[in-house]
Design a protein around this motif. Structure first.
Motif, PDB file in Angstrom:
ATOM      1  N   LEU A   1       1.588 -10.622   4.357  1.00 54.43           N
ATOM      2  CA  LEU A   1       0.173 -10.321   4.148  1.00 54.43           C
ATOM      3  C   LEU A   1      -0.613 -11.516   3.620  1.00 54.43           C
ATOM      4  N   LYS A   2       0.022 -12.673   3.493  1.00 53.03           N
ATOM      5  CA  LYS A   2      -0.606 -13.793   2.794  1.00 53.03           C
ATOM      6  C   LYS A   2      -1.892 -14.290   3.425  1.00 53.03           C
ATOM      7  N   LYS A   3      -2.035 -14.142   4.751  1.00 47.86           N
ATOM      8  CA  LYS A   3      -3.238 -14.651   5.417  1.00 47.86           C
ATOM      9  C   LYS A   3      -4.017 -13.585   6.159  1.00 47.86           C
ATOM     10  N   ASP A   4      -3.390 -12.461   6.465  1.00 48.43           N
ATOM     11  CA  ASP A   4      -4.016 -11.498   7.357  1.00 48.43           C
ATOM     12  C   ASP A   4      -3.901 -10.067   6.848  1.00 48.43           C
TER      13      ASP A   4
ATOM     14  N   LEU B   1       5.398  -0.756   0.204  1.00 50.85           N
ATOM     15  CA  LEU B   1       3.937  -0.774   0.288  1.00 50.85           C
ATOM     16  C   LEU B   1       3.318   0.161  -0.749  1.00 50.85           C
ATOM     17  N   ARG B   2       3.899   1.333  -0.924  1.00 48.30           N
ATOM     18  CA  ARG B   2       3.378   2.279  -1.920  1.00 48.30           C
ATOM     19  C   ARG B   2       3.481   1.712  -3.328  1.00 48.30           C
ATOM     20  N   GLU B   3       4.606   1.081  -3.649  1.00 51.58           N
ATOM     21  CA  GLU B   3       4.779   0.504  -4.978  1.00 51.58           C
ATOM     22  C   GLU B   3       3.798  -0.645  -5.213  1.00 51.58           C
ATOM     23  N   LEU B   4       3.602  -1.482  -4.200  1.00 49.02           N
ATOM     24  CA  LEU B   4       2.652  -2.582  -4.333  1.00 49.02           C
ATOM     25  C   LEU B   4       1.216  -2.063  -4.420  1.00 49.02           C
ATOM     26  N   GLU B   5       0.935  -0.979  -3.718  1.00 49.19           N
ATOM     27  CA  GLU B   5      -0.385  -0.355  -3.801  1.00 49.19           C
ATOM     28  C   GLU B   5      -0.602   0.249  -5.186  1.00 49.19           C
TER      29      GLU B   5
ATOM     30  N   ILE C   1      -1.551  -4.515  -6.081  1.00 49.37           N
ATOM     31  CA  ILE C   1      -1.294  -5.815  -5.472  1.00 49.37           C
ATOM     32  C   ILE C   1      -1.689  -5.772  -3.992  1.00 49.37           C
ATOM     33  N   VAL C   2      -1.523  -4.610  -3.388  1.00 49.50           N
ATOM     34  CA  VAL C   2      -1.852  -4.378  -1.982  1.00 49.50           C
ATOM     35  C   VAL C   2      -2.840  -3.225  -1.904  1.00 49.50           C
TER      36      VAL C   2
ATOM     37  N   LEU D   1      -3.982  -7.796   0.860  1.00 52.26           N
ATOM     38  CA  LEU D   1      -3.789  -8.149  -0.542  1.00 52.26           C
ATOM     39  C   LEU D   1      -5.066  -7.894  -1.324  1.00 52.26           C
ATOM     40  N   THR D   2      -4.924  -7.438  -2.540  1.00 52.65           N
ATOM     41  CA  THR D   2      -6.061  -7.345  -3.455  1.00 52.65           C
ATOM     42  C   THR D   2      -6.276  -8.726  -4.060  1.00 52.65           C
ATOM     43  N   SER D   3      -7.273  -8.876  -4.896  1.00 47.82           N
ATOM     44  CA  SER D   3      -7.478 -10.178  -5.544  1.00 47.82           C
ATOM     45  C   SER D   3      -6.283 -10.538  -6.421  1.00 47.82           C
TER      46      SER D   3
END
Length: 120
Positions: free
Chosen positions: A29-32, A55-59, A63-64, A80-82
């Motif tokens: 997800l680093k660029k897109d 994805l759920r954990e990062l959300e 973070i996502v 990605l979030t800020s």
């Protein structure tokens, strides 16, 4: 996130982004902005169940971000979030460290044409 006690900030950080797959998800997800199917193709060894869980954990950790479009069939994208974007320089440092480590220790890396690590 659930309330948990940490002994240091490093422990908190590794709890949020640690594990076998979260780094690869973040790297993809680093660029897109990516759809689930794109992420699955870019991380071919991850199971769909594990990808969804990561994805759920990062959300949950903010973070996502999951973007749901009100269309039929449903369209969902991830970005990605800020806070997630602030991890990217760290991921590039890990990438470069891994590259140097592999070279210095004669570790061969096999790349396929669709392997996400090839995309820099």
């Amino acid at each position: 996130m659930e309330s948990k006690k940490y002994n240091c900030f490093f422990q908190l950080a590794t709890d949020i982004i640690g594990g076998k797959w979260k780094g690869m998800v973040l790297w993809a997800l680093k660029k897109d902005v990516r759809r689930n199917g794109e992420l699955k193709r870019l991380i071919p060894n991850i199971s769909q169940k594990m990808l969804t869980q990561q994805l759920r954990e990062l959300e949950e950790a903010r973070i996502v971000e999951r973007i749901v479009y009100p269309v039929i069939p449903p369209k969902v994208e991830y970005k990605l979030t800020s806070a997630g974007e602030k991890l990217i320089p760290i991921l590039y440092d890990l990438h470069d460290w891994g590259k140097e480590y592999a070279k210095n220790n004669e570790i061969g890396i096999k790349f396929s044409e669709d392997a996400h690590c090839v995309i820099d």
